[in-house]
Every structure is written in C-alpha cells, then in structure tokens.
Design a protein around this motif. Structure first.
Motif, PDB file in Angstrom:
ATOM      1  N   ASN A  52      12.926   2.765  13.362  1.00  0.00           N
ATOM      2  CA  ASN A  52      13.490   1.440  13.085  1.00  0.00           C
ATOM      3  C   ASN A  52      13.290   1.121  11.602  1.00  0.00           C
ATOM      4  N   HIS A  53      14.379   0.986  10.876  1.00  0.00           N
ATOM      5  CA  HIS A  53      14.283   0.737   9.446  1.00  0.00           C
ATOM      6  C   HIS A  53      13.858  -0.704   9.182  1.00  0.00           C
ATOM      7  N   PHE A  54      12.952  -0.879   8.215  1.00  0.00           N
ATOM      8  CA  PHE A  54      12.473  -2.227   7.891  1.00  0.00           C
ATOM      9  C   PHE A  54      12.134  -2.306   6.406  1.00  0.00           C
ATOM     10  N   GLU A  55      12.087  -3.541   5.908  1.00  0.00           N
ATOM     11  CA  GLU A  55      11.735  -3.795   4.511  1.00  0.00           C
ATOM     12  C   GLU A  55      10.354  -4.436   4.440  1.00  0.00           C
ATOM     13  N   LEU A  56       9.688  -4.242   3.299  1.00  0.00           N
ATOM     14  CA  LEU A  56       8.363  -4.804   3.091  1.00  0.00           C
ATOM     15  C   LEU A  56       8.329  -5.697   1.862  1.00  0.00           C
ATOM     16  N   SER A  57       7.585  -6.769   1.957  1.00  0.00           N
ATOM     17  CA  SER A  57       7.173  -7.562   0.801  1.00  0.00           C
ATOM     18  C   SER A  57       5.683  -7.825   0.968  1.00  0.00           C
ATOM     19  N   ALA A  58       4.991  -8.011  -0.142  1.00  0.00           N
ATOM     20  CA  ALA A  58       3.568  -8.339  -0.096  1.00  0.00           C
ATOM     21  C   ALA A  58       3.379  -9.747  -0.646  1.00  0.00           C
ATOM     22  N   ILE A  59       2.449 -10.492  -0.063  1.00  0.00           N
ATOM     23  CA  ILE A  59       2.278 -11.884  -0.474  1.00  0.00           C
ATOM     24  C   ILE A  59       0.807 -12.280  -0.413  1.00  0.00           C
ATOM     25  N   THR A  60       0.355 -12.960  -1.447  1.00  0.00           N
ATOM     26  CA  THR A  60      -1.029 -13.418  -1.544  1.00  0.00           C
ATOM     27  C   THR A  60      -1.055 -14.922  -1.743  1.00  0.00           C
ATOM     28  N   PRO A  72      -4.743  -5.788 -10.377  1.00  0.00           N
ATOM     29  CA  PRO A  72      -4.737  -4.434  -9.777  1.00  0.00           C
ATOM     30  C   PRO A  72      -3.806  -4.330  -8.567  1.00  0.00           C
ATOM     31  N   ILE A  73      -3.685  -5.408  -7.801  1.00  0.00           N
ATOM     32  CA  ILE A  73      -2.801  -5.388  -6.640  1.00  0.00           C
ATOM     33  C   ILE A  73      -1.344  -5.423  -7.096  1.00  0.00           C
ATOM     34  N   LYS A  74      -1.062  -6.182  -8.144  1.00  0.00           N
ATOM     35  CA  LYS A  74       0.288  -6.175  -8.718  1.00  0.00           C
ATOM     36  C   LYS A  74       0.692  -4.764  -9.105  1.00  0.00           C
ATOM     37  N   GLU A  75      -0.235  -4.033  -9.729  1.00  0.00           N
ATOM     38  CA  GLU A  75       0.056  -2.673 -10.171  1.00  0.00           C
ATOM     39  C   GLU A  75       0.268  -1.747  -8.983  1.00  0.00           C
ATOM     40  N   CYS A  77       1.379  -2.555  -5.973  1.00  0.00           N
ATOM     41  CA  CYS A  77       2.678  -2.875  -5.372  1.00  0.00           C
ATOM     42  C   CYS A  77       3.823  -2.357  -6.235  1.00  0.00           C
ATOM     43  N   ARG A  78       3.632  -2.395  -7.557  1.00  0.00           N
ATOM     44  CA  ARG A  78       4.662  -1.854  -8.454  1.00  0.00           C
ATOM     45  C   ARG A  78       4.823  -0.354  -8.218  1.00  0.00           C
ATOM     46  N   GLU A  79       3.707   0.360  -8.067  1.00  0.00           N
ATOM     47  CA  GLU A  79       3.760   1.804  -7.819  1.00  0.00           C
ATOM     48  C   GLU A  79       4.414   2.101  -6.469  1.00  0.00           C
ATOM     49  N   MET A  80       4.181   1.242  -5.495  1.00  0.00           N
ATOM     50  CA  MET A  80       4.758   1.440  -4.156  1.00  0.00           C
ATOM     51  C   MET A  80       6.194   0.913  -4.054  1.00  0.00           C
ATOM     52  N   GLU A  81       6.647   0.235  -5.097  1.00  0.00           N
ATOM     53  CA  GLU A  81       7.979  -0.388  -5.129  1.00  0.00           C
ATOM     54  C   GLU A  81       8.113  -1.437  -4.016  1.00  0.00           C
ATOM     55  N   ILE A  82       7.053  -2.225  -3.861  1.00  0.00           N
ATOM     56  CA  ILE A  82       7.037  -3.322  -2.895  1.00  0.00           C
ATOM     57  C   ILE A  82       6.996  -4.639  -3.662  1.00  0.00           C
ATOM     58  N   PRO A  83       7.953  -5.542  -3.445  1.00  0.00           N
ATOM     59  CA  PRO A  83       7.913  -6.853  -4.123  1.00  0.00           C
ATOM     60  C   PRO A  83       6.614  -7.586  -3.794  1.00  0.00           C
ATOM     61  N   TYR A  84       5.983  -8.161  -4.826  1.00  0.00           N
ATOM     62  CA  TYR A  84       4.702  -8.835  -4.639  1.00  0.00           C
ATOM     63  C   TYR A  84       4.806 -10.284  -5.101  1.00  0.00           C
ATOM     64  N   HIS A  85       4.391 -11.197  -4.234  1.00  0.00           N
ATOM     65  CA  HIS A  85       4.491 -12.629  -4.523  1.00  0.00           C
ATOM     66  C   HIS A  85       3.098 -13.258  -4.428  1.00  0.00           C
ATOM     67  N   ILE A  86       2.750 -14.077  -5.411  1.00  0.00           N
ATOM     68  CA  ILE A  86       1.488 -14.818  -5.399  1.00  0.00           C
ATOM     69  C   ILE A  86       1.807 -16.301  -5.265  1.00  0.00           C
ATOM     70  N   LEU A 188      -9.210   1.964  -3.180  1.00  0.00           N
ATOM     71  CA  LEU A 188      -8.340   0.796  -3.114  1.00  0.00           C
ATOM     72  C   LEU A 188      -8.804  -0.285  -4.101  1.00  0.00           C
ATOM     73  N   PRO A 189      -7.869  -0.948  -4.771  1.00  0.00           N
ATOM     74  CA  PRO A 189      -8.223  -1.952  -5.788  1.00  0.00           C
ATOM     75  C   PRO A 189      -8.616  -3.291  -5.174  1.00  0.00           C
ATOM     76  N   VAL A 190      -9.771  -3.314  -4.527  1.00  0.00           N
ATOM     77  CA  VAL A 190     -10.227  -4.506  -3.814  1.00  0.00           C
ATOM     78  C   VAL A 190     -10.556  -5.629  -4.791  1.00  0.00           C
ATOM     79  N   VAL A 191     -10.102  -6.834  -4.458  1.00  0.00           N
ATOM     80  CA  VAL A 191     -10.453  -8.040  -5.209  1.00  0.00           C
ATOM     81  C   VAL A 191     -11.492  -8.787  -4.385  1.00  0.00           C
TER      82      VAL A 191
END
Length: 244
Positions: A52-60, A72-75, A77-86, A188-191
């Motif tokens: 099942n195809h799906f899209e991902l976004s990350a949000i904090t 570090p989390i922004k970076e 998500c950039r490497e994973m090509e996942i949009p990141y929203h704060i 993992l870049p834990v905050v």
C-alpha cells in the motif's frame, strides 16, 4: 536491533491491525526522543516496499524550551527526503511560568496533542503515527489498573471522529530495550527532553515497577503484553494474525 528486525516488527503491527491503506498521508509525531526517531526510520524503511503506497511527513510540537535544538532532526529528515514541520508553541511558559503547575503532565499532553492534531490536518495528513512501543502499552495498562481500576491500554489504531484523523502505533511490538539498541547502533540524533519533571512521573513509576517485576519473574512482561492483546479491550480493532 538491526533495521531489518525493526521493519519486521513494524510490518507485523501494520498488517495485523490494518494500519496503512493505499494513498495514506501519515504524519510522524517527532518529540526528538529515541522512540519517535526509531519510528521515523521504521516507516521510512517500510515505505520502500509496502504494497500500500503512502506518503510521510514529520512534525514536531516545540513546547518552547530554549534548550531544545531540532537542527539534527531537520538534517535527518532532509537526508530521508521527508518534509519536516515544527509547530511553535508557548506550552512550557503556560505550564511552568503562568500556571505554575505542580503536576503538569496531563494538561501538557492535552495541549500538545491539540496543537499536533491541528497542524497535522493543516498539512493534509489523514493519519498520525505515535511512537508507543511494547513497554509503553504495558505501562499504560499498569497505570490504568492501579489508578483507574480498569484493564485498559491505548489501541493500536484509533479513529478521532472530531478531527477525521486516525492514530496508529506501528512499533507496538518493539521492546524498549531494542529501541535503545537501535538508537545506539544507528547513532540517532536524539534531542534530550528539557522538561523539569521528566523522570518524576507516575509513568516512570510504572516503568521502574515493570523492570523490577521482569527481573524477579523473567518473561512476565511478555505475558502481560499477551494478556493485553487477548484482552478484548473496548475500542481495539480486530487483529488479523500476521503470516510471514
């Protein structure tokens, strides 16, 4: 724990509780801790081969602690090509400076979830993934049993009708010890949490009690988890056994 093991546990949960359908847009709730970052890796890996195809976004949800730097989390998500929203909030100021809450956890959770759910809808997601693992589910059952007098734990999948949003918990079959191992193995870049009451809550009490019980009676944690899975808890979806 290696990535392949994490993906196997995640696939089992997603399939047994029908968590992901074709065309879903899933928001991954990122606190910055080891659990949410492990979940991000799990769904990013699953996305590559899941039928099942799906899209991902990350949000904090940024609670407003100056010490927290999510760069570090922004970076990642950039490497994973996942949009990141704060999502910027003043929750910490409201709790500790304005209201001076002595027991802030319940109100904090309510405010944080409200801000998160609203932001998730604004970016067009229909589902949100929480990073609750096996230990979280058992600890919730202990807290419910001790302080509410009922046998309960949160569901693998929950539909929020007011928000038209579905909550899923894809790493529910993963032990916390394996999450810690995964964090260390993949750096993992834990905050780190800046909350002043972190580690001094009823949940921490349940966590310590569960660890103590499992040391005294090896295997009791898994037996408790099995009891939850087979407990016919109201609100839990039908479980379809996973076939490898």
């Amino acid at each position: 724990m290696k990535l392949q093991q994490l993906l196997s546990h995640t696939r089992k949960a997603v399939d047994e509780y029908q968590m992901i359908q074709e065309g879903d847009h899933i928001a991954v709730g990122i606190s910055g801790g080891k659990d949410s970052l492990t979940l991000l890796y799990a769904l990013h890996g699953l996305k590559r081969f899941y039928p099942n195809h799906f899209e991902l976004s990350a949000i904090t949800v940024d609670l407003g602690y100056e010490q927290c730097d999510f760069t570090p989390i922004k970076e990642l998500c950039r490497e994973m090509e996942i949009p990141y929203h704060i999502v910027k909030t003043d929750i910490a100021q409201i709790l500790f400076e304005e209201r001076k809450e002595k027991n802030p956890c319940s109100l904090c959770a309510k405010m944080r979830k409200g801000a998160l759910n609203q932001a998730v809808k604004e970016i067009g997601c229909n589902k949100i993934a929480y990073a609750h693992h096996k230990d979280d589910i058992i600890e919730t059952m202990i807290l419910s049993l001790f302080f509410e007098g009922r046998f309960y734990s949160f569901s693998p999948k929950t539909y929020l009708d007011r928000m038209d949003l579905t909550v899923i918990r894809p790493i529910m079959f993963v032990d916390e010890a394996d999450v810690i191992g995964f964090k260390n193995k993949y750096n993992l870049p834990v905050v780190k949490s800046a909350c002043p009451v972190d580690g001094y809550t009823k949940r921490q009490y349940a966590k310590d009690l569960l660890a103590d019980l499992n040391r005294q009676y090896p295997g009791i944690k898994q037996r408790m988890f099995t009891a939850i899975l087979n407990g016919n808890i109201p609100g839990w979806p039908e479980r379809i056994p996973y076939i490898r």
